[in-house]
Motif scaffolding. Sequence first.
Motif, PDB file in Angstrom:
ATOM      1  N   PHE A  74      10.168  -6.711  -6.080  1.00 23.85           N
ATOM      2  CA  PHE A  74       9.236  -5.713  -6.227  1.00 23.85           C
ATOM      3  C   PHE A  74       8.925  -5.047  -7.478  1.00 23.85           C
ATOM      4  O   PHE A  74       8.524  -4.099  -7.476  1.00 23.85           O
ATOM      5  CB  PHE A  74       9.856  -4.824  -4.885  1.00 23.85           C
ATOM      6  N   GLY A  75       9.451  -5.483  -8.538  1.00 27.88           N
ATOM      7  CA  GLY A  75       9.186  -4.891 -10.037  1.00 27.88           C
ATOM      8  C   GLY A  75      10.061  -3.756 -10.034  1.00 27.88           C
ATOM      9  O   GLY A  75      11.022  -3.301  -9.404  1.00 27.88           O
ATOM     10  N   PRO A  77      10.099   0.384 -11.000  1.00 27.39           N
ATOM     11  CA  PRO A  77       9.396   1.677 -10.849  1.00 27.39           C
ATOM     12  C   PRO A  77       8.353   2.133 -12.163  1.00 27.39           C
ATOM     13  O   PRO A  77       8.801   1.715 -13.221  1.00 27.39           O
ATOM     14  CB  PRO A  77      10.493   2.994 -10.765  1.00 27.39           C
ATOM     15  N   ASN A 129       5.644   4.295  -5.828  1.00 30.99           N
ATOM     16  CA  ASN A 129       6.175   2.844  -6.248  1.00 30.99           C
ATOM     17  C   ASN A 129       6.908   2.339  -4.635  1.00 30.99           C
ATOM     18  O   ASN A 129       7.101   3.064  -3.971  1.00 30.99           O
ATOM     19  CB  ASN A 129       7.602   2.896  -7.116  1.00 30.99           C
ATOM     20  N   HIS A 130       6.725   1.037  -4.839  1.00 33.71           N
ATOM     21  CA  HIS A 130       7.503   0.312  -3.735  1.00 33.71           C
ATOM     22  C   HIS A 130       8.773   0.711  -3.461  1.00 33.71           C
ATOM     23  O   HIS A 130       9.601   0.954  -4.661  1.00 33.71           O
ATOM     24  CB  HIS A 130       7.617  -1.170  -3.968  1.00 33.71           C
ATOM     25  N   ALA A 133      11.339  -1.058  -5.460  1.00 34.22           N
ATOM     26  CA  ALA A 133      11.312  -1.310  -6.867  1.00 34.22           C
ATOM     27  C   ALA A 133      12.541  -1.155  -7.703  1.00 34.22           C
ATOM     28  O   ALA A 133      13.131  -0.026  -7.287  1.00 34.22           O
ATOM     29  CB  ALA A 133      10.035  -0.346  -7.487  1.00 34.22           C
TER      30      ALA A 133
END
Length: 147
Positions: A74-75, A77, A129-130, A133
């Motif tokens: 999910f990358g 933040p 953010n997800h 993340a």
Amino acid sequence: MSDSSVVITDNSEVVLHFDLKLSDGSAADSTRVNNKPAKLVIGDGNLTPGFEACLLGLSAGDKKSFTLEPQDAFGFPNPDNIYHLDRNKFSGETPAEEGMIMTFSQPDGSELPGIVRSVAGASVTVDFNHPLAGQTITFDVEIISVA
């Protein structure tokens, strides 16, 4: 029963169960909670490219476990996704409370979830953010069918 010789490629329609776990072993998401498998098409944007790459080449009946680093899940933040909003933007019916997830309407009509990170004076800090993340994720999959 699905043909187990059909492997997942781009544009495959896949029905699967999955479990997402954090590095401490805690559950983040699972289709098994409600015993409702996920159905998706590879490349339709439902999964990030990192998750889709794990599925390529699998077929019905396969069970696999993958560990994805944050950049593949999910990358990381993004500080630009954290906003400071005026507390008066929140109604008395839904006051901003730290830790709550709220949905915010976007100019295009879509909705975006955000997590209230802090409430201080007249300012509310919201993180868009997800929620996963920055996390290393264990992705356990069980492929039910491939078409």
